[in-house]
Design a protein around this motif. Structure first.
Motif, mmCIF file in Angstrom:
data_model
loop_
_atom_site.group_PDB
_atom_site.id
_atom_site.type_symbol
_atom_site.label_atom_id
_atom_site.label_comp_id
_atom_site.label_asym_id
_atom_site.label_seq_id
_atom_site.Cartn_x
_atom_site.Cartn_y
_atom_site.Cartn_z
ATOM 1 N N PRO A 92 -5.967 7.862 -8.394
ATOM 2 C CA PRO A 92 -4.611 8.484 -8.617
ATOM 3 C C PRO A 92 -3.410 8.607 -6.750
ATOM 4 N N TYR A 93 -4.275 7.834 -5.616
ATOM 5 C CA TYR A 93 -3.792 8.466 -4.772
ATOM 6 C C TYR A 93 -2.872 6.761 -4.243
ATOM 7 N N ASP A 94 -1.587 6.774 -3.946
ATOM 8 C CA ASP A 94 -1.529 5.433 -3.172
ATOM 9 C C ASP A 94 -1.282 5.338 -1.697
ATOM 10 N N ILE A 95 -2.204 6.550 -0.909
ATOM 11 C CA ILE A 95 -2.559 6.010 0.248
ATOM 12 C C ILE A 95 -3.420 6.509 0.680
ATOM 13 N N VAL A 96 -4.790 5.620 0.968
ATOM 14 C CA VAL A 96 -6.230 6.580 1.258
ATOM 15 C C VAL A 96 -6.278 6.503 2.717
ATOM 16 N N ILE A 97 -6.585 7.937 3.616
ATOM 17 C CA ILE A 97 -7.412 7.712 4.616
ATOM 18 C C ILE A 97 -8.148 7.897 4.862
ATOM 19 N N ASP A 98 -9.199 6.327 5.530
ATOM 20 C CA ASP A 98 -10.612 7.375 6.027
ATOM 21 C C ASP A 98 -10.536 7.671 7.622
ATOM 22 N N ALA A 99 -11.439 8.781 7.822
ATOM 23 C CA ALA A 99 -10.971 9.004 9.289
ATOM 24 C C ALA A 99 -13.032 10.074 9.494
ATOM 25 N N ALA A 100 -13.739 9.536 8.365
ATOM 26 C CA ALA A 100 -15.216 9.503 7.614
ATOM 27 C C ALA A 100 -15.559 8.959 9.451
ATOM 28 N N ASP A 101 -17.044 9.759 9.854
ATOM 29 C CA ASP A 101 -18.068 9.120 10.656
ATOM 30 C C ASP A 101 -18.796 8.490 10.173
ATOM 31 N N THR A 102 -19.259 7.787 8.850
ATOM 32 C CA THR A 102 -20.797 7.276 8.374
ATOM 33 C C THR A 102 -20.283 6.023 8.138
ATOM 34 N N THR A 103 -20.925 4.983 8.818
ATOM 35 C CA THR A 103 -20.462 3.277 8.837
ATOM 36 C C THR A 103 -20.664 3.078 7.877
ATOM 37 N N LYS A 104 -21.406 3.059 6.233
ATOM 38 C CA LYS A 104 -21.751 2.759 5.362
ATOM 39 C C LYS A 104 -20.493 3.194 4.128
ATOM 40 N N VAL A 105 -20.146 4.653 4.910
ATOM 41 C CA VAL A 105 -19.368 5.066 3.755
ATOM 42 C C VAL A 105 -17.911 4.137 3.868
ATOM 43 N N LYS A 106 -17.681 4.201 5.210
ATOM 44 C CA LYS A 106 -16.500 3.354 5.146
ATOM 45 C C LYS A 106 -16.316 1.738 5.065
ATOM 46 N N ILE A 107 -17.402 1.571 4.924
ATOM 47 C CA ILE A 107 -17.602 0.025 4.533
ATOM 48 C C ILE A 107 -17.964 -0.134 2.835
ATOM 49 N N GLU A 108 -17.859 1.423 2.501
ATOM 50 C CA GLU A 108 -17.884 1.431 0.728
ATOM 51 C C GLU A 108 -16.670 0.941 0.389
ATOM 52 N N VAL A 109 -15.604 2.286 1.501
ATOM 53 C CA VAL A 109 -14.579 2.835 0.729
ATOM 54 C C VAL A 109 -13.644 1.658 0.853
ATOM 55 N N ALA A 110 -14.004 0.435 1.716
ATOM 56 C CA ALA A 110 -12.838 -0.114 2.480
ATOM 57 C C ALA A 110 -13.304 -1.877 0.862
ATOM 58 N N LYS A 111 -14.800 -1.524 0.612
ATOM 59 C CA LYS A 111 -14.462 -2.357 -0.663
ATOM 60 C C LYS A 111 -13.956 -2.003 -2.172
ATOM 61 N N ARG A 112 -13.948 -0.012 -2.066
ATOM 62 C CA ARG A 112 -13.386 0.506 -3.132
ATOM 63 C C ARG A 112 -12.101 0.376 -3.032
ATOM 64 N N CYS A 113 -11.042 0.282 -2.602
ATOM 65 C CA CYS A 113 -9.657 0.459 -1.899
ATOM 66 C C CYS A 113 -9.125 -0.052 -1.127
ATOM 67 N N TYR A 114 -9.036 -1.388 -0.588
ATOM 68 C CA TYR A 114 -8.762 -1.679 0.223
ATOM 69 C C TYR A 114 -7.603 -1.864 0.787
ATOM 70 N N LYS A 115 -6.471 -2.087 -0.398
ATOM 71 C CA LYS A 115 -4.993 -2.802 -0.903
ATOM 72 C C LYS A 115 -4.627 -1.569 0.169
ATOM 73 N N LYS A 116 -4.834 0.203 -0.149
ATOM 74 C CA LYS A 116 -4.172 1.656 0.349
ATOM 75 C C LYS A 116 -4.776 1.817 1.099
ATOM 76 N N LEU A 117 -5.585 1.396 2.137
ATOM 77 C CA LEU A 117 -6.494 2.527 3.140
ATOM 78 C C LEU A 117 -5.734 1.795 4.535
ATOM 79 N N ILE A 118 -5.959 3.114 5.339
ATOM 80 C CA ILE A 118 -5.733 2.819 6.975
ATOM 81 C C ILE A 118 -6.735 3.450 7.208
ATOM 82 N N MET A 119 -7.888 2.779 8.027
ATOM 83 C CA MET A 119 -9.052 3.237 8.877
ATOM 84 C C MET A 119 -9.084 3.505 9.912
ATOM 85 N N SER A 120 -9.416 4.949 10.314
ATOM 86 C CA SER A 120 -9.288 5.068 11.807
ATOM 87 C C SER A 120 -11.319 4.029 12.097
ATOM 88 N N LEU A 121 -10.995 3.992 13.608
ATOM 89 C CA LEU A 121 -12.273 3.110 13.743
ATOM 90 C C LEU A 121 -12.867 4.317 15.150
#
Length: 207
Positions: free
Chosen positions: A97-126
Motif C-alpha cells: 500500500p505504500y509509495d515510499i518506505v523509509i528505513d530508519a530501523a536499527d537492526t541490520t538483519k531487518v534492514k537487509i530483509e526490508v531491502a529485499k522486499r521493497c527496494y524499488k520504493k526504499l530510502i534507507m538510513s545507514l
C-alpha cells in the motif's frame, strides 16, 4: 508556492511508511509532516528513555511512553503501528500500500530483509551515530557507499544472497569519533531531513 499546486497535491497524497522513529526517523517525520504530506504511517515498538533526550523528537517530558503514541499526539492525523521489527514481521508485513518506505530501523538483519522486499520504493538510513560533521552526509545507492561499516556489512550480505538490486541510502563516511555509543542531533537529524528531501524530489520528479 515552491512545489506548485499540482505537485503539492501529489505530495499530500503520497503514502509513506517510516520504520523507526528515533533520532533519524522522527526528524524525517517532522519534515514530511510540515511539508504537507498527509498520509504517513510510523512503525516502532520502543519507549522513550533518558538517552533519547539529546536527539529524538517527542522524548522531552515523555520518558517511559511509547514513541508512536507520543508522536501521534504531536502530529495529528498520522497512522501508527506499535510493532517490534524482526525477520518474521518483515516476511509477513504488506508493503504494497505504500509509495515510499523509509528505513530508519536499527537492526541490520531487518534492514537487509526490508531491502529485499521493497527496494524499488526504499530510502534507507545507514550509520548516523558517533559522528558530528553533517557536511560529510551523502545520498547515493547501496553499492556506491564507502567508509561506513554498516553499509559495508549490508553490501556484503546482499552479495552473499546474490541480491544485486540498488536502492537509495543516506550515509556518512565520517570516521567514528567515539568507541562506545554516542550521537549528535546535528547529524542524526540531518539524516532525517536528507531523507525527507529525497522523498520530495522523488515525488515531484515522478512523471
Amino acid at each position: 508556492m515552491l512545489f506548485g499546486e499540482e505537485n503539492f497535491k501529489k505530495l499530500q497524497n503520497t503514502k509513506i511508511l517510516i520504520l523507526g522513529v528515533g533520532g533519524v526517523g522522527s526528524y524525517a517525520l517532522d519534515c514530511l509532516y510540515k511539508s504537507g504530506v498527509t498520509n504517513i504511517t510510523i512503525l516502532d515498538y520502543d519507549i522513550y528513555d533518558e538517552t533519547n533526550l539529546n536527539r529524538q523528537i517527542g522524548a522531552k517530558d515523555n520518558i517511559g511512553e511509547c514513541k508512536v503514541t507520543t508522536l501521534a499526539k504531536l502530529y495529528p492525523g498520522i497512522k501508527t503501528i506499535k510493532q517490534k521489527m524482526d525477520l518474521a514481521w518483515v516476511e509477513s508485513f504488506n508493503f504494497e500500500p505504500y509509495d515510499i518506505v523509509i528505513d530508519a530501523a536499527d537492526t541490520t538483519k531487518v534492514k537487509i530483509e526490508v531491502a529485499k522486499r521493497c527496494y524499488k520504493k526504499l530510502i534507507m538510513s545507514l550509520g548516523s551515530a558517533k559522528r558530528y560533521d553533517f557536511n560529510k552526509i551523502e545520498v547515493s545507492t547501496i553499492f556506491k557507499t564507502h567508509g561506513d561499516a554498516l553499509a559495508r556489512k549490508i553490501r556484503n550480505e546482499l552479495k552473499k544472497a546474490k541480491f544485486n538490486k540498488n536502492f537509495t541510502v543516506v550515509f556518512s563516511p565520517e570516521e567514528a569519533k567515539c568507541k562506545d555509543k554516542g550521537s549528535f542531533v546535528g547529524v542524526t537529524g540531518a539524516f532525517g531531513l536528507a531523507i525527507c528531501s529525497e522523498v520530495i524530489k522523488r515525488v515531484l520528479d515522478k512523471k
